[in-house]
Design a protein around this motif. Sequence first.
Motif, PDB file in Angstrom:
ATOM      1  N   ILE A   1     -23.033 -73.645 -44.272  1.00  0.00           N
ATOM      2  CA  ILE A   1     -24.500 -73.669 -44.247  1.00  0.00           C
ATOM      3  C   ILE A   1     -25.083 -72.280 -43.998  1.00  0.00           C
ATOM      4  O   ILE A   1     -25.999 -71.835 -44.708  1.00  0.00           O
ATOM      5  CB  ILE A   1     -24.984 -74.669 -43.176  1.00  0.00           C
TER       6      ILE A   1
ATOM      7  N   HIS B   1     -22.740 -69.411 -46.619  1.00  0.00           N
ATOM      8  CA  HIS B   1     -22.761 -69.645 -48.066  1.00  0.00           C
ATOM      9  C   HIS B   1     -23.943 -70.502 -48.514  1.00  0.00           C
ATOM     10  O   HIS B   1     -24.026 -70.843 -49.698  1.00  0.00           O
ATOM     11  CB  HIS B   1     -21.451 -70.300 -48.506  1.00  0.00           C
ATOM     12  N   HIS B   2     -24.810 -70.892 -47.597  1.00  0.00           N
ATOM     13  CA  HIS B   2     -26.054 -71.593 -47.910  1.00  0.00           C
ATOM     14  C   HIS B   2     -25.798 -72.898 -48.684  1.00  0.00           C
ATOM     15  O   HIS B   2     -26.510 -73.232 -49.647  1.00  0.00           O
ATOM     16  CB  HIS B   2     -26.993 -70.682 -48.714  1.00  0.00           C
ATOM     17  N   VAL B   3     -24.793 -73.626 -48.283  1.00  0.00           N
ATOM     18  CA  VAL B   3     -24.495 -74.934 -48.872  1.00  0.00           C
ATOM     19  C   VAL B   3     -25.327 -75.997 -48.152  1.00  0.00           C
ATOM     20  O   VAL B   3     -25.422 -76.006 -46.926  1.00  0.00           O
ATOM     21  CB  VAL B   3     -22.993 -75.252 -48.745  1.00  0.00           C
ATOM     22  N   LYS B   4     -25.918 -76.894 -48.924  1.00  0.00           N
ATOM     23  CA  LYS B   4     -26.749 -77.944 -48.342  1.00  0.00           C
ATOM     24  C   LYS B   4     -25.886 -79.071 -47.777  1.00  0.00           C
ATOM     25  O   LYS B   4     -24.725 -79.224 -48.138  1.00  0.00           O
ATOM     26  CB  LYS B   4     -27.714 -78.484 -49.397  1.00  0.00           C
ATOM     27  N   ILE B   5     -26.491 -79.859 -46.881  1.00  0.00           N
ATOM     28  CA  ILE B   5     -25.760 -80.952 -46.239  1.00  0.00           C
ATOM     29  C   ILE B   5     -25.326 -81.994 -47.271  1.00  0.00           C
ATOM     30  O   ILE B   5     -24.212 -82.541 -47.206  1.00  0.00           O
ATOM     31  CB  ILE B   5     -26.628 -81.599 -45.139  1.00  0.00           C
ATOM     32  N   PHE B   6     -26.188 -82.275 -48.255  1.00  0.00           N
ATOM     33  CA  PHE B   6     -25.819 -83.235 -49.299  1.00  0.00           C
ATOM     34  C   PHE B   6     -24.611 -82.743 -50.091  1.00  0.00           C
ATOM     35  O   PHE B   6     -23.738 -83.528 -50.465  1.00  0.00           O
ATOM     36  CB  PHE B   6     -27.013 -83.477 -50.232  1.00  0.00           C
ATOM     37  N   GLU B   7     -24.559 -81.447 -50.336  1.00  0.00           N
ATOM     38  CA  GLU B   7     -23.405 -80.884 -51.043  1.00  0.00           C
ATOM     39  C   GLU B   7     -22.138 -80.970 -50.202  1.00  0.00           C
ATOM     40  O   GLU B   7     -21.033 -81.158 -50.736  1.00  0.00           O
ATOM     41  CB  GLU B   7     -23.696 -79.432 -51.420  1.00  0.00           C
TER      42      GLU B   7
END
Length: 371
Positions: free
Chosen positions: A127, A130-136
Amino acid sequence: MTSLLRQRRKLERSYNFKLLANIIDWTVALYVVVPAIVIGFFLYKDFILNISTSWVIHIPLVFIIVLLFLITRIETIRTYLQRADRLFLIQNRKQMVRLKRAGLYWSLSKHLILLSSALALLAPIFIIVHHVKIFELLILLLLLFTNNFTNVLLQLKLHKWQQLVINIFMCILGTVCFLYVPVIITALIYLILLVYCTSYYNRHFVYSTKYFDQQVELDQAAFYKWQSLLFQIAPELRSQLVPKLKKPRLLWKNSKRMFKRSDYFIEEIVCKTMLRQKQYLFGYLRFLSMGIGLTIIVPSWAKVIILVILYFTLRSMMQSVIQQIFEHKIWSIFQVNNEQINAANSRLLKGFVNLPVLCVLVILVIFTLVN
């Protein structure tokens, strides 16, 4: 959960608890387990607070994804079958089907919890860095879970080289789908694959008895997993007998005295025993290298704590090794008294424990002053 599965789960928990109690006594719990938990908590907290400036930011996202696909796996799907069940459960088909199905649900639920916990611990990296979303992240959980379920089915059907090829292909497919395919399409693909794998397992391994012997062998291996791992780490624990002192053909074949002083013959025998018996030497080096490695990577406030833990761990380990060596029948030949044994034991602990820890402490102090 069926009553038979509950009974066998209880038996397995009791067996593992007794094994754990034999390994972790109050000294190990006090000096190793409790400090490790406390230090681990503060290390993780420090890592999260400084994650934006840590070394993790230099690791590409694709490398993390590939590594997760490679290291996460389901060891086996438990069936809780035993060899004697061939006569009784095969005659009672409904009971056998319920037992296998309950074992499947238990195995998948356990693995899902472990995967979720691992991703929850790694969530700050995904998060914040790498700015990955929770849904991802939830989609990644689905990919890993389905991939592991597929691979464990392939282990029951394919040869080793075929498993390796398929595992590599599944790893590449999962990484590509997560990084380059829209999340909705990826979720649909892997949901369909998960449903198909569940249906396939029910049809070929739950309702069928074709792989009964293979399932029994895999379940027995899973039942004794921790005991087998313990024996791999310390082979001498397979028997209460002290290992025989076999002299190797090349190493130390015509060895001379290690100490010039004649009153150091006890230390001479103990040191040469450790050199010739790899389980003693590798065990000592394993603890020492792990302690030194931890002192290097942990923050400054935790280095002294790690050194204290390393000191007590090495001391406990060496006392156990020396005691095992002293229990050998060879000591009935030598005329040694308790005073000589205690003096030798003290010198051995200073050489194998005090000196290495002191050297590490001096190096850390010098490194701190230089920086």
